[in-house]
Design a protein around this motif. Sequence first.
Motif, PDB file in Angstrom:
ATOM      1  N   GLN A  66     -43.639 -10.218  11.609  1.00 37.24           N
ATOM      2  CA  GLN A  66     -43.222  -9.099  12.454  1.00 37.24           C
ATOM      3  C   GLN A  66     -44.367  -8.809  13.415  1.00 37.24           C
ATOM      4  N   TRP A  74     -46.886  -0.269  15.734  1.00 39.89           N
ATOM      5  CA  TRP A  74     -45.551  -0.872  15.557  1.00 39.89           C
ATOM      6  C   TRP A  74     -44.668  -0.561  16.768  1.00 39.89           C
ATOM      7  N   MET A  77     -39.836  -5.285  17.750  1.00 35.12           N
ATOM      8  CA  MET A  77     -40.283  -6.414  16.934  1.00 35.12           C
ATOM      9  C   MET A  77     -39.901  -7.778  17.481  1.00 35.12           C
ATOM     10  N   SER A 107     -37.207  -8.364  10.021  1.00 35.85           N
ATOM     11  CA  SER A 107     -37.591  -9.391   9.043  1.00 35.85           C
ATOM     12  C   SER A 107     -36.438 -10.280   8.615  1.00 35.85           C
ATOM     13  N   ARG A 180     -30.634  -4.902   5.881  1.00 33.32           N
ATOM     14  CA  ARG A 180     -31.575  -5.825   6.549  1.00 33.32           C
ATOM     15  C   ARG A 180     -32.344  -6.787   5.636  1.00 33.32           C
ATOM     16  N   ASP A 181     -33.157  -7.610   6.314  1.00 30.95           N
ATOM     17  CA  ASP A 181     -34.148  -8.516   5.716  1.00 30.95           C
ATOM     18  C   ASP A 181     -33.520  -9.643   4.897  1.00 30.95           C
ATOM     19  N   GLU A 235     -36.317  -2.992   0.614  1.00 28.25           N
ATOM     20  CA  GLU A 235     -36.526  -3.868   1.769  1.00 28.25           C
ATOM     21  C   GLU A 235     -36.973  -5.254   1.289  1.00 28.25           C
ATOM     22  N   TYR A 297     -47.444  -5.805   0.539  1.00 25.99           N
ATOM     23  CA  TYR A 297     -46.066  -5.377   0.779  1.00 25.99           C
ATOM     24  C   TYR A 297     -45.246  -6.484   1.420  1.00 25.99           C
ATOM     25  N   TRP A 321     -47.447   1.195   4.529  1.00 27.93           N
ATOM     26  CA  TRP A 321     -46.887   1.971   5.647  1.00 27.93           C
ATOM     27  C   TRP A 321     -47.496   3.366   5.767  1.00 27.93           C
TER      28      TRP A 321
HETATM   29  C1  FRU Z   1     -40.657  -3.751   5.965  1.00 21.31           C
HETATM   30  C2  FRU Z   1     -39.773  -3.491   7.189  1.00 21.31           C
HETATM   31  C3  FRU Z   1     -38.494  -4.279   7.092  1.00 21.31           C
HETATM   32  C4  FRU Z   1     -38.093  -4.401   8.530  1.00 21.31           C
HETATM   33  C5  FRU Z   1     -39.417  -4.550   9.219  1.00 21.31           C
HETATM   34  C6  FRU Z   1     -39.488  -3.946  10.591  1.00 21.31           C
HETATM   35  O1  FRU Z   1     -42.004  -3.522   6.178  1.00 21.31           O
HETATM   36  O2  FRU Z   1     -39.533  -2.104   7.293  1.00 21.31           O
HETATM   37  O3  FRU Z   1     -37.524  -3.694   6.260  1.00 21.31           O
HETATM   38  O4  FRU Z   1     -37.246  -5.490   8.743  1.00 21.31           O
HETATM   39  O5  FRU Z   1     -40.383  -3.936   8.387  1.00 21.31           O
HETATM   40  O6  FRU Z   1     -40.669  -4.274  11.232  1.00 21.31           O
END
Ligand code: FRU
Length: 495
Positions: A66, A74, A77, A107, A180-181, A235, A297, A321
């Motif tokens: 990412q 951040w 992305m 992700s 997601r992910d 996640e 993480y 985070w």
């Molecule tokens: C985890 C996350 C994922 C997401 C990404 C966004 O750290 O929150 O769930 O896809 O980061 O950058």
Amino acid sequence: MKSNLLIALFLSSSLIYSCSQKDDIIFKDNSVEKFRPIYHFTPREAWMNDPNGMFYYEDEYHLFYQYYPDSTIWGPMHWGHAVTKDLVNWEHLPIALEPDELGYIFSGSAVVDIDNSTGFGTKENPPLVAIYTYHDPVGEREGKVDFQTQGIAYSLDKGRTWTKYENNPVLDNPGIKDFRDPKVTLHETTSGKKIWVMTLAVADHIEFYSSEDLLNWDKTGEFGKGIGAHGGVWECPDLIQMETPNGETKYVLLVSINAGGPQKGSATQYFIGDFKDGTFTPDDTMIRWMDYGPDNYAGVTWSNIPESQNRTLMIGWMSNWIYANQVPTEKWRSAMTLPRELSLFEIDGTMLLKSAPTKELQNQRQKVHEISEQSNLPGIALDLSAELDGKDEFTIIFSNELGEQVQITKELGLVSIDRSQSGISNFNPDFAAIHSAPMSWKADKIQIFLDAHSVELFVNDGELVMTSIVFPNSPWKKVELSENLKNAKLSPMEK
Ligand code: FRU
């Protein structure tokens, strides 16, 4: 003993160096960058979070991540990209995926579509296929809930360039905000048929989808509501087939969670069980954490590792985070953990996941020096190992001339890293803290990897792991070991 372990887990010289110290790292462009790791992966500049899309292909381990190239905070992305042949020396490659009209590229994972099931390539030149989440910032702003969908892209040139599939998304959102992910793996069904399985994080649970061609997906099951830790959103999952020490096949489901980790903020929990008929069934409902430190993480595993390697390789994002956007690095933010080999082990009748540093790291050791209870450190990139003689307790203190220190201990069944006096911490009130982990069984040996801003502790080859970032105002100069730590060795890890 077992109940102790369950309760605990639920609670959740000899040689003095005369080498000159390096206070900062001098890079090839002659810039001086404080806290830049020597042997951990970092982006050359700007913001990085989760590792994404890792696969092995034609002698290269690929790592995507990412990435927001325009800031150290951040933002929209992208997928950054790097490759390595030895899991230590990384080659930076151009950005692989950029946001488009469907949204940011969140992700996800990537596979080698060896039988060309997508039809994107040929059997002779199989496509590499990335499966990721589209996060539509416009839909999010408008207050919609269906702004996360799954898309795919492919590469026919060893991952150097990527083409997005024209009919994206391949999986629509059913009306759930956190969707997601995707982590895609290849499974062999009981009838011997090979199918793709997508493991997806959906708010407070995991959903499984299957596909024959990576383009059409059907939901096959779900897991996790009311099971495991739920102090935050789920996640970055991963479903890994593994063998127990007795040779039995088991599945390990990794689920990262933010917030609600054992040290506050982000962390990765795991479940051990079976995966059958498109769904996961855990052996028990115990809460287990892959790494008890505050800074590992969104870790997931590499796909397509050759069978001859016979190992499961994982890497995580070495931050949290709670403070990731505030840490005191200037040109770039965040590093990855060391790559680790995952395996299962059993202690007092309970199956747990072990994360050991990869064997490639051994090759990095320039020299191995035996050290005494008090030794000066030869640099900022080090590997220290020692064995416990006698009692199940130890203390290790790394310190500098400013009185800053990081203290690592085992005492009364708790392994701790105390970074409360470790240097810069005023960027976030939660940073300066003591982090502890229950370890009801005996510690026999320890290994600690230090780099410019990190401490990674592996007890008993990874039976208990703690990863912690630190920002000393001056590098660690000295190490002190409790007297029951024998056979202590120190190796510089500089490249
Ligand atoms: C985890 C996350 C994922 C997401 C990404 C966004 O750290 O929150 O769930 O896809 O980061 O950058």
